[in-house]
Structure formats: C-alpha cells, structure tokens
Design a protein around this motif. Structure first.
Motif, PDB file in Angstrom:
ATOM      1  N   ILE B 178      75.940  51.556  14.214  1.00  0.00           N
ATOM      2  CA  ILE B 178      77.284  51.629  13.646  1.00  0.00           C
ATOM      3  C   ILE B 178      77.212  50.995  12.271  1.00  0.00           C
ATOM      4  N   LYS B 179      77.377  51.811  11.270  1.00  0.00           N
ATOM      5  CA  LYS B 179      77.208  51.339   9.897  1.00  0.00           C
ATOM      6  C   LYS B 179      78.564  51.161   9.249  1.00  0.00           C
ATOM      7  N   ALA B 224      72.927  44.179  18.260  1.00  0.00           N
ATOM      8  CA  ALA B 224      72.247  43.224  17.375  1.00  0.00           C
ATOM      9  C   ALA B 224      72.413  43.725  15.956  1.00  0.00           C
ATOM     10  N   PRO B 225      72.411  42.809  15.000  1.00  0.00           N
ATOM     11  CA  PRO B 225      72.460  43.278  13.611  1.00  0.00           C
ATOM     12  C   PRO B 225      71.202  44.105  13.330  1.00  0.00           C
ATOM     13  N   SER B 226      71.366  45.210  12.659  1.00  0.00           N
ATOM     14  CA  SER B 226      70.218  46.064  12.382  1.00  0.00           C
ATOM     15  C   SER B 226      69.305  45.398  11.355  1.00  0.00           C
ATOM     16  N   THR B 227      68.017  45.530  11.623  1.00  0.00           N
ATOM     17  CA  THR B 227      67.059  45.026  10.631  1.00  0.00           C
ATOM     18  C   THR B 227      66.790  46.091   9.589  1.00  0.00           C
ATOM     19  N   THR B 232      75.159  46.798   9.359  1.00  0.00           N
ATOM     20  CA  THR B 232      75.021  47.744  10.458  1.00  0.00           C
ATOM     21  C   THR B 232      74.704  46.994  11.746  1.00  0.00           C
ATOM     22  N   ILE B 233      75.373  47.399  12.824  1.00  0.00           N
ATOM     23  CA  ILE B 233      74.939  46.851  14.098  1.00  0.00           C
ATOM     24  C   ILE B 233      74.208  47.931  14.872  1.00  0.00           C
ATOM     25  N   GLU B 234      73.243  47.501  15.625  1.00  0.00           N
ATOM     26  CA  GLU B 234      72.461  48.439  16.429  1.00  0.00           C
ATOM     27  C   GLU B 234      72.837  48.231  17.885  1.00  0.00           C
ATOM     28  N   ILE B 235      73.120  49.305  18.554  1.00  0.00           N
ATOM     29  CA  ILE B 235      73.405  49.210  19.976  1.00  0.00           C
ATOM     30  C   ILE B 235      72.081  49.300  20.720  1.00  0.00           C
ATOM     31  N   LEU B 236      71.812  48.253  21.491  1.00  0.00           N
ATOM     32  CA  LEU B 236      70.518  48.197  22.175  1.00  0.00           C
ATOM     33  C   LEU B 236      70.617  48.962  23.485  1.00  0.00           C
ATOM     34  N   GLN B 237      69.503  49.445  23.915  1.00  0.00           N
ATOM     35  CA  GLN B 237      69.510  50.208  25.157  1.00  0.00           C
ATOM     36  C   GLN B 237      69.348  49.270  26.328  1.00  0.00           C
ATOM     37  N   ASP B 238      70.124  49.505  27.383  1.00  0.00           N
ATOM     38  CA  ASP B 238      69.969  48.624  28.535  1.00  0.00           C
ATOM     39  C   ASP B 238      69.724  49.404  29.806  1.00  0.00           C
ATOM     40  N   ASN B 239      69.403  50.669  29.644  1.00  0.00           N
ATOM     41  CA  ASN B 239      69.197  51.436  30.866  1.00  0.00           C
ATOM     42  C   ASN B 239      67.729  51.386  31.266  1.00  0.00           C
ATOM     43  N   PRO B 240      67.471  51.702  32.547  1.00  0.00           N
ATOM     44  CA  PRO B 240      66.103  51.555  33.039  1.00  0.00           C
ATOM     45  C   PRO B 240      65.123  52.501  32.351  1.00  0.00           C
ATOM     46  N   ASN B 241      65.623  53.538  31.733  1.00  0.00           N
ATOM     47  CA  ASN B 241      64.710  54.460  31.054  1.00  0.00           C
ATOM     48  C   ASN B 241      64.329  53.986  29.661  1.00  0.00           C
TER      49      ASN B 241
END
Lengths: 210, 673
Positions: B178-179, B224-227, B232-241
């Motif tokens: 999300i920018k 997390a803030p995007s590096t 920009t924030i980065e949405i981290l993945q939390d699914n088992p895949n």
C-alpha cells in the motif's frame, strides 16, 4: 490530477514542466537546435549524438514558467529502436529536417506518423525545417512543409541553429500550445508563486518574448 | 505476468458477495474517489465511491464500490465490457485501461515489479512502445526489450477507451504494497499493488481518512514498512503456503523443473510437516555447491529485488555478506535440496599502475630477425602502464592483430605489401562506382551519405582534423568507405568514425590505419549489430556484475527505472571514446586491447566508474533522467589511472573467490577456462 489542480487555480504564476524530445534524421541539426536554445551557442562541427543527451531550459509565458526537459536523440536509423524510450511520456516533440535535403523531410514525415501512432495522444508536435540559412541549397519547399504541417496539425517553422532564426520562437510556440492547466502531468508538483522564487535557469531571449 | 490494472466486474463482485449474512462491514469510508484519466480527450472523470473492509468468514476483504450516480451512462449500459485477465482466487477482470490518475511523481518511484526485463528476447527490436505518460499498465512488450524502461507501457492504448467500472473486492492478503502519496500534493491517495504485481485503481481520499484506513488495515493483517518503496507498507503473508511461495519466488533452481522431488515448494511443505527430520536430513547433505542464481534469464523476470529474496532464506547470512551473493543449490545426486553457502568477497586492493612500454624495453623484446619475443610480457607491461606515444604507431599493429607477434621483419615487409594491395583493391571497388551507377545503388549511396555526415563532425577540434581542406578528413572518409566494402553486411554505423579517428591519428598511414581499424572492429563490431544484440549482451552482462557486486546499488537503479543501464550506452558503444581526453583514450584502448586481465575487462571499467559516482547516483532525487545526465556529464573529468586501478581491484577481488562465483559471473570474466 486535473481536478486537484483546479482547486488550486488561484496561483498567479506557476511552473509547468514538460518533456520534449527531438527526433529526425542524423545531421539535420537536432543537437544544434538544442544547444542554441539552451546555451545560445552554435558549433559548426557539432559531434554526432551517441545514445541520447539531456538538457533543460526554462521559458516564461505571461503567468507561467515552462521548464522543458529536453531529450536529444541519435538520428541514424540503426538507433531508431531506442527512440521510443525517449518519446514515451513526452508532451512535446520537435521533428527536425534539413531544408537542403529532401530525404530528411521524408524521414521527418515518418517520425511524425510514428509519434501520432505511438506517442502520448496529446503530444504537441512541431516540425522544424532547419538550416534555413542555406536557402540557396534549398530542396524542400517552405509551402510544401507548411501545407503538410497544416494537414497534420503540427506547429511549423523554418529554423537556423546557426543564425538563431526561429529557434527560441519554435520552443516558445510549443510552450504556448502546451496545456498549462494540465501542465506537468509528467511531474505534478505544487504550484509555485514565481514572485517568491527565481525561475530556474532562465536565459536571455527566452523570457523576454512576452 | 502482466502488470495490469485490475478491475472487478460488478456482477462477479456481487456473486462473490452472495451470502450477505456472513458479511460484517468493519470499516466504511465514503468520499474515496477513483480518478479516471481518459487519454483520448481532456475529459477526466472522477468517480466517487465507498471503501470498506469486510469480514466474510475467514476472509478479510477490501472493497470499493462506486456510487451509482457517478457512473457514466455508457458504463452502466455496458458493464460487462471487460475481459478476463487472470483467474486468481478472486474473480479478476480487467480491461486495457491505464490508470493514470496517480501521476508521474508517484509512478516514478514505483516500478511495476513484474517487469520481464532480462527475459531472453527473440525480438530484434529493443522496444516498441507507446505511452500515455504512465507506467502502470499492462505491457505487451516487456519481453521484446530487456533494456526497455522498467515499466514499459502498453502500446496502442486506444484513446476512445470507455470509462471502466472500477469496483473491486479483494482479500487483503492478496495485496502486497500500500503506497501512500507524498505529502503536500493535494488529496492523499494510495496505490494498491497486488502480489502478482498488478495494481488496483488508485484511491483518492477526498474527505481524509487515509491514515485511519491504514491503521485499520494494520489491525487485520501483519504489515511492515516496505524496504523497497518510500511511504509504503507491505502486507506480509501469514498463510501456510507463504513459505512455499517464498521458495518459489526465490527461483533458486534455475531452469531445472524436471525433477519434481527437487521442487522447492515440496521441500518447504516437507519442512512444515516434519521440520526436525527434514531439516537434519537436509543439513547432513550440505555441501559447498553454488547455484547460479544470477543467471539473468531466470532471475531477472522475478519481481523481487535480491535483498528481499535472500532475506527470506537467511536473515543473518544476508546481513553478513550482502544479499546478492547468497547461493543455494540442490544436490543432484541425492535428490535432496540443500545447502546454503555464500560467496564472500574479500577486501578490494588498489593495484599499482606501472610505466608505459618504452622504446628500450620494446627493442629488447625483439630477436635479431624482428620477431617479438615474450608477447605476453609485453602485454603485461602495456596493461599496467600503456605505451609511450612514440611507440604506439608500431605496437598497435600487433595489439590489433594486424601483425602477428612472431613475424620477422622480412615477413612483415611482404605481408604489408599484400595488405596494401588488398586495401586498394577494395578501395577501388567503391571509388570506381560512377555517379550514374550510384543512382541505382542505394546501399552504397546511403553509406556514403552517412559517412560524409559523420566525417565532417568527428574530432574537428583536433589539429589533426581541423580545417576544411584537411587531408585527414579525406582519409577518414576513404577508410570508412573501404570498410563498408570490407564488411558490407554491417555497413557504416554512427560511432565508427569515433573509433577510427584516434587510430588514424596514431597510425598516420591510410593502409595501416585501415587494417588496425579492422582489428578494433573485430573486437567491437557486434556493438553495431542491426538488432543491437551486441549492446544488449554487454548491458546484460554488466547488469549481472552490478547485481552481484553491488546489490544495493542495483536495487537503487531498479527503483529509479534505470536497470536497463542505458546510461552506459555511449561508454560501451564507442569504448569510452567520448568520456576521456584523446590521450587517455589511447591509453585506455591499448590497455583493453591486451585482453588482460580477463575478457570483458571494459565492463569492470564501467563498474569502477559507477562505483566512483555511486554516492551521487544514489541520491534519492536522482532518477532516470538525472542518472543519464550525470553520467553523460562525466565526460572529460574522469581520472583514468584511478579508474583502471579500481577496475583491476574489482577483478582481483572477484578472482580471489573464483570458486564461489556464480557461473554467469565466471563466464563473463572468462574464469571457466
């Protein structure tokens, strides 16, 4: 974005930034036109452009400062495939030919066609018949080029980078024609009151025309 | 993968929302607008709507719907006039519409990640592009031009495009970034970039609420803030895949997709199911294999920058050695995956330069019949210090392959005679074409015309070429014309006159200059290929080297849409001819003609130049334009000796850890032989 600007239209002077690209057969005087416009210089033996060169120049209209970001390209056909990198996103183009060489006029027409087909739809295109100081060697009729420009909605001037004839004028005409209310679609920036800041890099002859 | 603007067809959105009872609207915000820029006319459209976050079962959806009143009539009538682009978990529907509402300033910081740059290209054209000025569009030509701008816009965007229906409903987890817009640019807006690289319509918060929205998002998904991007924030993945997917994205396994048991995702699943056994059996197989993860053909199309890919693997190692140099390889014999190692580059030394080859040393290297003994020793001296100007005329003939090192003076004498005859034979071929003939011989006419144009403007400030009646201009012209006859398939291409000019000045004689020019052209002729293959290859190789040696700088170039390295075009095309003084160019060229210390040493020179300028080029405001301008403006101000020392230092640094270098790097530097 246009709407965004509309809310802010009260500004007296604003700075618009436009990307302009020069295209045309090799050795018609693209770099020389830019050099004359930007630095007021002329080199009889201006070296060929390898890759591309980038310069900026600012002109002042009534209430607007127009900053041109100028991309000067290599003209030889072999490097044609690189041109789209430079005209992409350009709001203006000067297609240059040499009035002493009919082939360069034909090539200019194909550049115009390519721009009409592939560049930004609202691009302002100017046709420059350069080397007008060599009128005794003229091979391209003024009328023919003017009629072609008329048909295609192009600005047209015969220019001479050597004598400076119509060089500032063609850039100014482009600046006039560019839509200032949408100016700087390339780089939206807050409008600046030029009474409070110096117009960047203005040159003589450019800012005095109006 | 296409970086398209996603549009959700209303019908499908409604289907997806079929079971209204399960839906809890957790956040709702009116006055969120989509700006539709219609390139065909000046009639920009702004569509007001409502943004919501909806809980639906275990799903967390982000939805935007236009207010019905805002929809243009033609759109309401024609709401299915869209085409299916891809079938991910949501009903994804798209049109070929460019979202231009975000403006260039934003888009210039935000590269469309899944650009296919680096993909092997079969298209001779570098790019066939058109643009409406913006980069977030689907691209049909990514693969046609590996050097193209990072985000090449689609061609043929039709000006008469109708306003699309921008309604969408996506799972929050499908969004990656999300920018946020920069401050002070009017209404705040956000750009939503999907995991596959596409973007949703840009959302403009006309009535504020952007910050609140972001806060709510953060409560629903890990962020997390995007590096990679500012603001920009980065949405981290939390699914088992996620782990499997991350391994997939690492693309560590090159082209080998045949062995199913090698599949990284499979390993990841196994790791999840039985972590202890899997990990230990894996560790037991650790060997020092390196995988060529830098093979650009495989890795470059991936959207993730190196540092991100590597950090998924091993946080600590990444920090220790620099992300671009993490290496992984599967163990082919045992069928396991497994091993991690890294190529650690040692310190870079600053090698000494030496004295130029002088007359005495040169003469000492000749036997009584005039053969050059120990040419390797001579080359070593030249590599380290160049050649004294007075000797160039003689030594260049050997360096450029005109003379063989082991020729006696007697052999040279007769050889020269043959070469002279050969030259005049070819010269006569074009000289004897009559004007009448030429009228029906466009190939000759065109070459002649191009050469004339360039000869009159090549190095005219040099005394050797100044004045209108200068014989040197005629020689320049005649040699180039004769080269056209010698290599008619290639013909004359702009840049060649730059390569000939110093040679002619040094050699002074027409025939000698011609054959030395032929020798130089044999080295660089692919720079002038019609399809630009030679330039593409060199830029690709340079890219590989930058990625490996300086991943941070590489990421910066990617962010600044400069990963095509087009700003190095002039350096490479005419071997730095325009960058240095005439004297320095002669030294640089003779150094490079020794072929020492490795093939493609000129690419290390590029790296050295870039390394020196890195501070300036990595300024945040330094974009594509500024980088090119800065590099162009270096001309005439570069310290050659320092550059050569640095380039050799880079070489020594690489060769010291030769065993650990990726294959591509070794190939480029000829370390596999």
């Amino acid at each position: 974005m246009a709407a965004q600007r509309a809310t802010n239209n009260a500004a007296q002077g604003k700075i618009c930034q436009f990307k302009l690209v020069l295209l045309g057969e090799s050795a018609v005087g693209k770099s020389s036109l830019v050099l004359r416009f930007v630095k007021g210089q002329f080199h009889e033996y201006q070296e060929s452009t390898i890759g591309a060169a980038f310069l900026t120049q600012t002109v002042c209209l009534q209430d607007t400062t127009v900053k041109f970001e100028i991309w000067d390209t290599a003209g030889q056909e072999r490097y044609h495939s690189l041109a789209p990198m430079y005209y992409r996103g350009a709001q203006a183009a000067i297609v240059v030919y040499d009035i002493t060489n009919q082939d360069t006029f034909a090539r200019a027409k194909t550049w115009v066609r390519e721009l009409q087909r592939q560049a930004s739809p609202n691009i302002v295109i100017a046709l420059a018949g350069n080397k007008a100081d060599l009128a005794n060697k003229r091979m391209v009729d003024h009328e023919e080029a003017a009629a072609y420009s008329e048909e295609n909605g192009l600005l047209f001037m015969e220019t001479s980078a050597k004598t400076a004839m119509h060089v500032n004028e063609i850039f100014l005409a482009i600046a006039e024609k560019l839509p200032k209310n949408e100016g700087g679609t390339n780089r939206p920036r807050p409008e600046v009151d030029i009474t409070q800041s110096n117009p960047p890099g203005g040159s003589k002859g450019c800012c005095s025309s109006h | 993968m296409e970086a398209s603007v996603y549009l959700w067809d209303r019908q499908l959105v409604e289907n997806a929302q079929g079971n209204q009872e399960d839906r809890i609207v957790a956040f709702k915000k009116d006055g969120v607008f989509v700006h539709f820029y219609n390139p065909g006319n000046d009639d920009d459209k702004i569509i007001g709507g409502t943004l919501s976050i909806v809980e639906e079962g275990h799903k967390r959806l982000l939805e935007w719907k236009p207010n019905e009143a805002n929809l243009p009539a033609d759109e309401i009538d024609n709401e299915h006039d869209t085409q299916v682009l891809s079938g991910s978990s949501s009903a994804v529907v798209g049109t070929e519409v460019q979202d231009c509402s975000t403006g260039q300033e934003i888009s210039s910081e935000m590269r469309c990640p899944p650009s296919n740059e680096g993909k092997e290209s079969s298209d001779p054209e570098w790019t066939v592009v058109n643009d409406s000025g913006h980069s977030k569009s689907n691209s049909v030509d990514h693969e046609s031009f590996e050097l193209a701008m990072d985000a090449v816009p689609s061609s043929q965007s039709s000006p008469e495009t109708t306003v699309p229906n921008y309604a969408f409903s996506v799972q929050l987890q499908e969004i990656r970034y999300i920018k946020r817009s920069n401050k002070g640019l009017g209404w705040p807006y956000i750009v939503l970039e999907m995991r596959d690289g596409g973007t949703l319509p840009t959302l403009h918060f006309h009535h504020k609420g952007c910050k609140k929205f972001l806060k709510i998002v953060e409560t629903y998904v890990p962020t997390a803030p995007s590096t990679k991007y500012p603001r920009t924030i980065e949405i981290l993945q939390d699914n088992p895949n996620a782990l499997a997917q991350s391994f997939d994205e690492l693309n560590l396994f090159g082209a080998d997709t045949s062995g199913q048991h090698h599949h990284p995702g499979a390993f990841a699943k196994k790791l999840i199911q039985d972590p202890v056994t899997t990990a230990f059996s894996g560790f037991s197989k650790v060997t020092n294999f390196l995988q060529d993860m830098l093979n650009p053909a495989e890795t470059m199309p991936q959207s993730r920058p190196m540092h991100e890919r590597a950090s998924v693997m091993n946080e600590d190692a990444t920090e220790a050695v620099g992300a671009g140099r993490i290496q992984i390889k599967q163990d082919d014999s045992s069928g396991g995956f497994e091993l991690i190692t890294c190529a650690q580059l040692g310190p870079r030394c600053d090698p000494l330069r030496g004295q130029p080859l002088d007359v005495e040393t040169w003469n000492n290297h000749k036997d009584e019949e005039g053969r050059i003994i120990d040419p390797d020793g001579i080359k070593e001296i030249i590599f380290r210090g160049g050649i004294e100007p007075v000797l160039r005329k003689e030594v260049w003939k050997y360096l450029l392959g005109y003379f063989e090192w082991n020729m006696t003076q007697a052999e040279i004498k007769s050889y020269k005679k043959d070469k002279e005859d050969d030259y005049y034979r070819m010269k006569l071929q074009w000289k004897s074409i009559s004007a009448d003939q030429e009228n029906r011989f466009s190939a000759i006419r065109d070459n002649k015309c191009l050469i004339e144009k360039d000869v009159t403007r090549t190095d005219r400030t040099r005394i050797f070429y100044e004045g209108n009646e200068n014989i040197s201009l005629k020689l320049l012209n005649d040699i180039l014309m004769t080269y056209v006859m010698y290599n008619f398939d290639l013909g004359y291409v702009q840049g060649m006159s730059d390569l000939l000019s110093p040679i002619l000045e040094v050699l002074a004689g027409e025939v000698d200059a011609f054959w030395c020019f032929v020798g130089f052209m044999n080295i660089v002729q692919h720079n002038f290929d019609v399809n630009q293959m030679g330039m593409k290859t060199q830029l690709k190789n340079l890219r590989v080297l930058i990625q490996f040696l300086d991943p941070k700088f590489w990421d910066h170039l990617v962010d600044k849409e400069s990963s095509n390295l087009y700003f190095c075009f002039r350096w490479l095309l005419i071997r730095f001819k325009r960058e240095f003084s005439f004297e320095d160019v002669q030294t640089l060229w003779e150094v490079s003609w020794t072929g020492l210390p490795c093939p493609n040493f000129h690419l290390l020179i590029c790296l050295a130049l870039l390394d020196t300028e890195k501070q300036k080029l990595m300024q945040p405001e330094c974009g594509f334009t500024e980088i090119l301008k800065h590099v162009n403006d270096l001309s005439g101000s570069i310290d050659l000796e320092a550059t050569l020392r640095k380039a050799e230092g880079l070489y020594l640094q690489l060769v010291t850890c030769k065993r650990d270098l990726p294959e591509t790097v070794k190939d480029i530097l000829g370390l596999n032989k």
